[in-house]
Motif scaffolding. Structure first.
Motif, short mmCIF file in Angstrom:
data_model
loop_
_atom_site.label_atom_id
_atom_site.label_comp_id
_atom_site.label_asym_id
_atom_site.label_seq_id
_atom_site.Cartn_x
_atom_site.Cartn_y
_atom_site.Cartn_z
N GLY A 1 1.28 -1.14 0.27
CA GLY A 1 0.50 -0.06 0.07
C GLY A 1 1.06 1.18 -0.06
N VAL A 2 -0.20 2.18 -0.02
CA VAL A 2 1.02 3.83 0.43
C VAL A 2 0.73 4.24 1.76
N HIS A 3 0.33 4.92 2.61
CA HIS A 3 1.54 5.95 3.22
C HIS A 3 1.08 7.24 3.43
N VAL A 4 0.18 8.17 3.37
CA VAL A 4 0.81 9.35 3.21
C VAL A 4 0.98 9.72 5.46
N ARG A 5 1.31 10.74 5.66
CA ARG A 5 1.55 11.48 6.87
C ARG A 5 1.71 12.48 6.80
N VAL A 6 0.88 13.52 7.52
CA VAL A 6 1.31 14.67 8.06
C VAL A 6 1.04 15.26 9.46
N PHE A 7 2.75 16.07 9.79
CA PHE A 7 2.99 16.09 10.83
C PHE A 7 3.91 17.44 10.91
N GLU B 1 7.79 19.02 12.31
CA GLU B 1 8.48 18.51 13.08
C GLU B 1 9.35 20.46 13.23
N ASN B 2 10.09 20.41 14.13
CA ASN B 2 11.01 21.40 14.18
C ASN B 2 10.03 22.78 13.25
N GLY B 3 10.65 23.38 12.73
CA GLY B 3 9.83 24.86 11.82
C GLY B 3 9.43 24.02 10.60
N TRP B 4 8.87 23.39 10.33
CA TRP B 4 8.44 22.85 9.44
C TRP B 4 7.41 21.97 9.36
N ALA B 5 6.26 21.96 8.46
CA ALA B 5 5.02 20.79 8.62
C ALA B 5 5.37 20.28 7.07
N VAL B 6 5.49 19.19 7.83
CA VAL B 6 5.59 17.50 6.67
C VAL B 6 4.50 16.84 6.66
N LEU B 7 4.85 17.01 5.15
CA LEU B 7 4.22 16.08 4.21
C LEU B 7 5.13 14.59 3.89
N GLU B 8 4.67 13.52 4.39
CA GLU B 8 5.48 11.89 4.02
C GLU B 8 4.64 11.29 2.69
N VAL B 9 5.29 10.26 1.99
CA VAL B 9 4.34 9.84 1.30
C VAL B 9 5.08 8.13 1.33
N GLU B 10 4.68 7.33 1.78
CA GLU B 10 5.15 5.98 1.65
C GLU B 10 4.79 5.06 0.96
N ASP B 11 6.08 4.12 0.00
CA ASP B 11 5.07 2.93 -0.31
C ASP B 11 5.99 1.87 -0.36
N VAL C 1 8.11 16.14 1.67
CA VAL C 1 8.64 17.18 2.00
C VAL C 1 8.34 18.15 2.99
N ARG C 2 9.11 18.95 2.78
CA ARG C 2 9.22 19.99 4.20
C ARG C 2 8.78 21.39 3.64
N LEU C 3 7.74 21.58 4.53
CA LEU C 3 7.10 23.17 4.25
C LEU C 3 6.92 24.09 5.76
N PRO C 4 7.51 25.59 5.78
CA PRO C 4 7.34 26.86 6.64
C PRO C 4 6.22 26.62 6.83
N LYS C 5 6.14 26.16 8.60
CA LYS C 5 5.02 26.10 9.13
C LYS C 5 4.24 27.19 9.67
N ALA C 6 2.90 27.55 10.29
CA ALA C 6 2.57 28.95 9.87
C ALA C 6 1.83 28.67 11.07
N THR C 7 0.48 29.32 11.70
CA THR C 7 -0.28 28.78 12.35
C THR C 7 -1.94 29.45 11.40
#
Length: 204
Positions: free
Chosen positions: A98-104, A106-116, A179-185
């Motif tokens: 399968g494919v697993h998408v994770r969102v969390f 990490e430090n100053g980042w908003a993170v997307l992970e896509v693992e297969d 994928v790491r993107l600048p985190k925001a409020t």
């Protein structure tokens, strides 16, 4: 490669070609407008849109989040393109598991992970994945076809949003794109902070 149809049975060439053209158009100057974007909402939307392709191949497709919202300073349309590219690629190159998408966060980042659990590739060749029109499957008899521009667009969009994209991969053991993107409020929190700053100025 944003072609949503799985390779082999069920492939829709016309649809794949149309989506490939959209990616080529996206590869030009993007002119992004950043704002607070909830990555959890975007990840769930992308998963629902692509779930039929995963189901057709007998694959699981999950979205895991550690919190109800994860806000990034990003361009909403570009985030959706990035997710569609990565998730559709993962489905395309996976035959079992399968494919697993994770969102969390990490430090100053908003993170997307896509693992297969797909075919993966030689880690030494991973940098080539982000070059337009290169196929990781070129060394595998091109068993999987695609336009080869999706990951280049993903990297371009991510970097223009002030982020970065990395990949961990192993031949026969799948891949994990981060994928790491600048985190925001949240927008509500930003308004509150703005009003508080205005009040402070008035008091002074």
């Amino acid at each position: 490669e944003i072609a949503a149809a799985a390779a082999g049975k069920g492939t829709l060439p016309a649809q794949a070609g149309e989506r490939a053209q959209k990616l080529r158009n996206a590869a030009g100057q993007m002119g992004l407008e950043t704002e607070p974007v909830d990555l959890v909402t975007k990840a769930r939307r992308a998963a629902e849109e692509l779930r039929p392709q995963a189901t057709e191949k007998g694959l699981g497709l999950t979205v895991e989040t550690g919190r109800p919202e994860v806000w990034a300073r990003a361009d909403a349309g570009s985030v959706q393109i990035v997710l569609q590219n990565l998730v559709s690629n993962a489905i395309k190159y996976t035959e079992e598991g399968g494919v697993h998408v994770r969102v969390f966060r990490e430090n100053g980042w908003a993170v997307l992970e896509v693992e297969d659990t797909g075919i993966g590739m030689d880690p030494a060749l991973a940098d080539d994945l982000f070059k337009p029109f290169r196929q990781a499957s070129e060394g595998l008899g091109r068993a999987y076809e695609g336009s080869g521009v999706g990951l280049a667009v993903t990297q371009k969009a991510t970097e223009e949003m002030g982020g970065q994209v990395d990949v961990e991969t192993e031949a026969g053991a799948g891949s994990c794109f981060t994928v790491r993107l600048p985190k925001a409020t949240s927008p509500e929190a930003e308004v509150t902070e703005f009003l508080e700053s205005v009040d402070e100025c008035l008091v002074v």
